[in-house]
Enzyme design. Structure first.
Site, mmCIF file in Angstrom:
data_model
loop_
_atom_site.group_PDB
_atom_site.id
_atom_site.type_symbol
_atom_site.label_atom_id
_atom_site.label_comp_id
_atom_site.label_asym_id
_atom_site.label_seq_id
_atom_site.Cartn_x
_atom_site.Cartn_y
_atom_site.Cartn_z
ATOM 1 C CG PHE A 160 -1.891 1.203 0.989
ATOM 2 C CD1 PHE A 160 -2.867 1.168 0.470
ATOM 3 C CD2 PHE A 160 -1.533 2.309 1.799
ATOM 4 C CE1 PHE A 160 -3.953 2.353 0.308
ATOM 5 C CE2 PHE A 160 -2.253 3.678 1.785
ATOM 6 C CZ PHE A 160 -3.580 3.441 0.893
ATOM 7 C CG ASP B 226 5.757 3.429 1.886
ATOM 8 O OD1 ASP B 226 5.757 4.098 3.084
ATOM 9 O OD2 ASP B 226 4.915 3.258 1.233
ATOM 10 C CE LYS C 62 -0.816 5.588 7.529
ATOM 11 N NZ LYS C 62 -0.419 4.941 6.362
HETATM 12 C C1 LIG Z 1 -0.891 5.259 5.034
HETATM 13 C C2 LIG Z 1 0.257 4.971 4.233
HETATM 14 C C3 LIG Z 1 0.614 5.496 3.099
HETATM 15 C C4 LIG Z 1 -0.488 6.781 2.496
HETATM 16 O O1 LIG Z 1 -0.236 7.951 3.329
HETATM 17 P P1 LIG Z 1 -1.484 9.079 3.461
HETATM 18 O O2 LIG Z 1 -0.914 10.051 4.206
HETATM 19 O O3 LIG Z 1 -2.638 8.612 3.929
HETATM 20 O O4 LIG Z 1 -1.322 9.590 1.842
HETATM 21 C C5 LIG Z 1 1.664 5.144 2.187
HETATM 22 N N1 LIG Z 1 2.275 4.237 2.741
HETATM 23 C C6 LIG Z 1 1.994 3.440 3.638
HETATM 24 C C7 LIG Z 1 3.251 2.469 3.956
HETATM 25 C C8 LIG Z 1 1.023 3.878 4.420
HETATM 26 O O5 LIG Z 1 0.940 3.081 5.770
#
Ligand SMILES: *Cc1c(COP(=O)(O)O)cnc(C)c1O
Length: 397
Positions: free
Chosen positions: A134, A221, A250
């Site tokens: 994701f 990521d 986050k």
């Molecule tokens: C939540 C998340 C995203 C997206 O972040 P947003 O601030 O919602 O755009 C991307 N990568 C990972 C691993 C995530 O957990």
């Protein structure tokens, strides 16, 4: 409840919301508008690093708001330099671009990878991504995401992604065999939304080596698993490797919207003026939130706390429900824990809330715990004392 049901007539219907509205919080506890309290096992999805109403964070943000909230990237922003210096020190990388969200950080990473390719004369760069990944919900990041539900209805997808399974170095080699257009490998160290799926240490090391051998960017990521949650600043550090590009978001601002892309020497000078930007990114308020989050984490030993309380929580869960038929696996590291059940268990979100606990269920059947990093062992025990009976009851149905 009537208030809640009528509460969202004008916002778009983008979330299947639990019928609760939170009004305030203190530490690892939050209260709804009706005065009911909850233990926060979700932390706003791994965002509220310092919990709620933190006694050091709140006055610092108030101080910043009174000074300046937003200026513009047309000018130098000293708080950006301070936070960048911190992130460089913690990551062993060299330069940072600031934005506001996780998807934006990943979008910047994808652009970095493509321009890295173009600068080498590769006209159609391709990026390796993973099953169950994701990366966000913009058109490019949902294309990189490995979940057809996220992609459904939004085609045509962005091209230039090659998808491979997790933790299989031979599959990665086979999928890229002889392909001169590959420019980067892109994954989460521990997949979040995909169900708390960790990359193995040996695999991380193998991919680092492959990227070095082939001159690809290693892009990790750490939007969800980073910022001390696993007991290292960044989860890939458990493997002793350093990526070339690392998106963050986050937990970086403890609730103030913030994103960042940290780059090592191979990626630090790809962007030049005019290549990328964002109006709100790096604003003085968000930067202050990031600086204070890291400073408080250091002062209060929160990364060590995440490791210790996380291990305690995982151990308690293993003892209480680990042996049950229907509990497939309890996995994760530090305060990022997934409990996979053999059947879809989305109903547990509401049932836990009824009992005064906030959790989420992701990938249909994985209970996800990503609480604030200030959680104590006693609070972890309390979490288990609410969750374990719910899981037992659910499996006995
Ligand atoms: C939540 C998340 C995203 C997206 O972040 P947003 O601030 O919602 O755009 C991307 N990568 C990972 C691993 C995530 O957990």
């Amino acid at each position: 409840m009537a208030f809640i049901e009528a509460a969202s007539p004008h916002t778009m219907n983008t979330y299947g919301r639990v019928p609760i509205a939170l009004s305030h919080g203190q530490g690892v506890r939050v209260w709804d508008v009706n005065g009911k309290s909850y233990l926060d096992g979700l932390g706003g999805i791994a965002v509220n690093t310092l919990g709620h109403n933190h006694p050091k964070l709140v006055p610092a943000l108030q101080d910043q708001i009174a000074k300046i909230i937003h200026s513009s990237n047309y000018y130098h922003v000293p708080n950006q330099e301070r936070l960048a210096a911190k992130l460089v020190e913690l990551s062993g990388m060299t330069n940072v671009f600031f934005c506001c969200t996780g998807l934006e950080a990943n979008e910047a990473a994808i652009k970095l990878a493509r321009k890295f390719g173009h600068d080498k004369g590769i006209e159609r760069p391709e990026i390796v991504v993973y099953e169950k990944a994701f990366h966000g919900r913009s058109i490019a990041t949902l294309s990189a995401t490995g979940n057809t539900k996220v992609q459904q209805g939004f085609g045509p997808l962005v091209e230039g992604f090659i998808r491979v399974p997790l933790n299989d170095i031979e599959a990665l080699k086979a999928a890229t065999e002889g392909n001169k257009n590959v420019v980067a490998v892109f994954f989460e160290t521990i997949q979040g939304e995909g169900g708390v799926n960790p990359m193995r240490i040996e695999y991380l090391q193998q991919v680092r080596k492959l990227c070095d051998d082939r001159d690809w960017l290693l892009m990790i990521d750490e939007v969800q698993c980073g910022m001390g949650r696993t007991g290292k600043w960044f989860a890939h550090q458990w493997a002793g490797i350093v990526p070339d590009v690392m998106p963050l978001a986050k937990g970086l601002g403890s609730g103030v919207p913030i994103g960042a892309v940290v780059a090592g020497p191979k990626a630090a000078n790809i962007f030049q003026p005019g290549n990328h930007g964002t109006t709100f990114g790096g604003n003085p308020l968000a930067m202050r939130a990031g600086i204070e989050t890291i400073t408080i984490m250091e002062e209060d030993g929160l990364m060590e706390n995440a490791a210790r309380v996380g291990a305690h929580l995982k151990g308690a869960l293993a003892r209480e429900i680990g042996g049950l038929k229907g509990v497939t696996e309890i996995r994760g590291q530090g305060l990022m824990i997934g409990i996979e059940l053999a059947t879809p268990c989305g109903v547990l979100t509401q049932r836990a809330a009824d009992k005064g606990l906030l959790i989420s269920v992701t990938a249909d059947s994985v209970i996800r715990l990503v609480p604030p990093l200030i959680m104590t062992e006693a609070e972890a025990d309390e979490l288990v004392s609410i969750l374990a009976p719910l899981v037992r009851e659910f499996l006995a149905q």
